[in-house]
Design an enzyme around this catalytic site. Structure first.
Site, PDB file in Angstrom:
ATOM      1  CB  CYS A   5      -0.914  -0.021   1.216  1.00  0.00           C
ATOM      2  SG  CYS A   5      -1.887   1.471   1.381  1.00  0.00           S
TER       3      CYS A   5
ATOM      4  CB  CYS B   8      -0.464   2.549   4.043  1.00  0.00           C
ATOM      5  SG  CYS B   8      -1.934   1.827   3.336  1.00  0.00           S
ATOM      6  CG  ASP B   9       3.314   1.375   4.347  1.00  0.00           C
ATOM      7  OD1 ASP B   9       2.892   1.851   5.406  1.00  0.00           O
ATOM      8  OD2 ASP B   9       3.092   0.214   3.984  1.00  0.00           O
TER       9      ASP B   9
END
Ligand code: NAP
Length: 307
Positions: A131, A134-135
């Site tokens: 992701c 997300c990261d």
């Protein structure tokens, strides 16, 4: 005893919740292990009708949830770990606690697929991710790699260019599944490079406990090389979340729910919505539409039983 339990809180589940709540069925929504579904992992959604400037995925899905709650939908944290759909009332085991329900909407979606390398699995959360949204933030000024040749890979790579100095897309073929517009956007980006006909054989460095590079192998020449990267993003598709329903409803060879028309599964009273059944369209708007269909089928099903 519930009228309807909706399994999953992505676009499909939330839409089913809005409709069944407005029909006064007091739905219970089981959030699942990825609350909000795929939208909660994405950035700007530009193709959901009604938002000319786009809307952020997490905001969109949170709005849907609030909308459902406004009409009386109840949300709980947790996941269905086992189901008995062999007789009614249906029984669902939510993290150890069994509940009973007259109908079920399975909207549990599909989760990221991994390459399956031991080193990849060991480094998840330590430089290996599925992701970018997300990261990606952690890779400011660093080099990253994205594996895959579909829209997800292009999208992740483009997103990562906001942070990383270089994004290498590694794909096992030289033909891409990605849509033309996404592929061209990625190809035109100065920070993105393409490495085709190539697979990843290993992610380094398990001993250090973080990602330092990968071993690549060219499928045409057999040539191997090591490439230094700080982040490794896998974007090679998804696997339907149907484990608790194996042997309960008909699933296809890949584990997707088989549809018997509309939102019907092989079990009367159990309906499907969204990516857990749809391997073709997989869009927020189609999932929302499917959630609506499942909700209407639940209403009619209960009505036909005089409930
Ligand atoms: P996808 O279209 O199924 O593409 C998966 C890619 O991963 C393929 O290129 C595949 O290679 C590769 N792959 C699969 N298993 C692999 C393995 N074990 N090792 C190496 N490579 C592997 O999946 P997706 O990109 O997640 O897209 C899914 C759906 O969502 C599509 O319909 C897509 O259009 C849609 N989507 C749309 C957007 C957007 O419009 N913004 C964004 C994301 C996704 P092969 O091609 O060789 O099989």
């Amino acid at each position: 005893m519930r009228n309807v339990v909706i399994i999953g809180s992505g676009c499909a589940g939330n839409t089913a919740a809005i409709y069944t709540a407005r029909a006064n069925l007091k739905p219970l929504v089981v959030g699942g292990h990825e609350p909000g579904g795929q939208l909660s992992l994405t950035s700007l959604v530009e193709n959901f009708p009604g938002f000319p400037e786009g809307i952020h995925g997490p905001e969109l899905v949170e709005n849907m949830k609030r909308q459902a709650q406004n009409f009386g939908a109840e949300y709980i944290h947790g996941s269905v770990i086992e189901a008995d759909l062999s007789r009614r009332p249906f029984r669902l085991n939510i993290d150890g606690e069994w509940i009973e329900t007259l109908t079920v909407i399975i909207a549990s979606g599909a989760s990221a697929r991994w390459l399956g390398l031991e080193s990849e699995q060991k480094l998840i959360g330590h430089g290996v991710s599925s992701c970018a949204t997300c990261d990606g933030f952690f890779y400011r000024g660093k080099k990253v790699m994205v594996v895959g040749g579909g829209d997800s890979a292009m999208e992740e790579a483009l997103f990562l260019t906001r942070f990383a100095t270089e994004v290498a897309i590694v794909h096992r073929r030289d033909q891409f599944r990605a849509s033309k517009i996404m592929l061209e956007r990625a190809q035109a980006h100065p920070k993105i490079i393409f490495i085709t006909n190539t697979v990843v054989d290993e992610v380094y460095d398990v001993n250090k406990g973080y990602v330092t590079g990968v071993k690549l192998r060219n499928l045409a020449t057999g040539e191997e090389c090591i490439r230094e990267v700080d982040g490794f993003f896998v974007a090679i598709g998804h696997i339907p979340n149907t484990k608790p329903f194996v042997g309960q409803v008909d699933l296809d060879a890949d584990g997707y729910i088989v549809s018997y028309g509309g939102a019907r599964t092989s079990v009367p009273g159990v309906f499907h919505a969204g990516d857990v059944q749809d391997r073709v369209y997989r869009q927020a708007i189609t999932a929302a539409g499917a959630g609506c269909m499942a909700a209407l089928e639940v209403e009619r099903f209960l009505e036909a039983e005089g409930r």
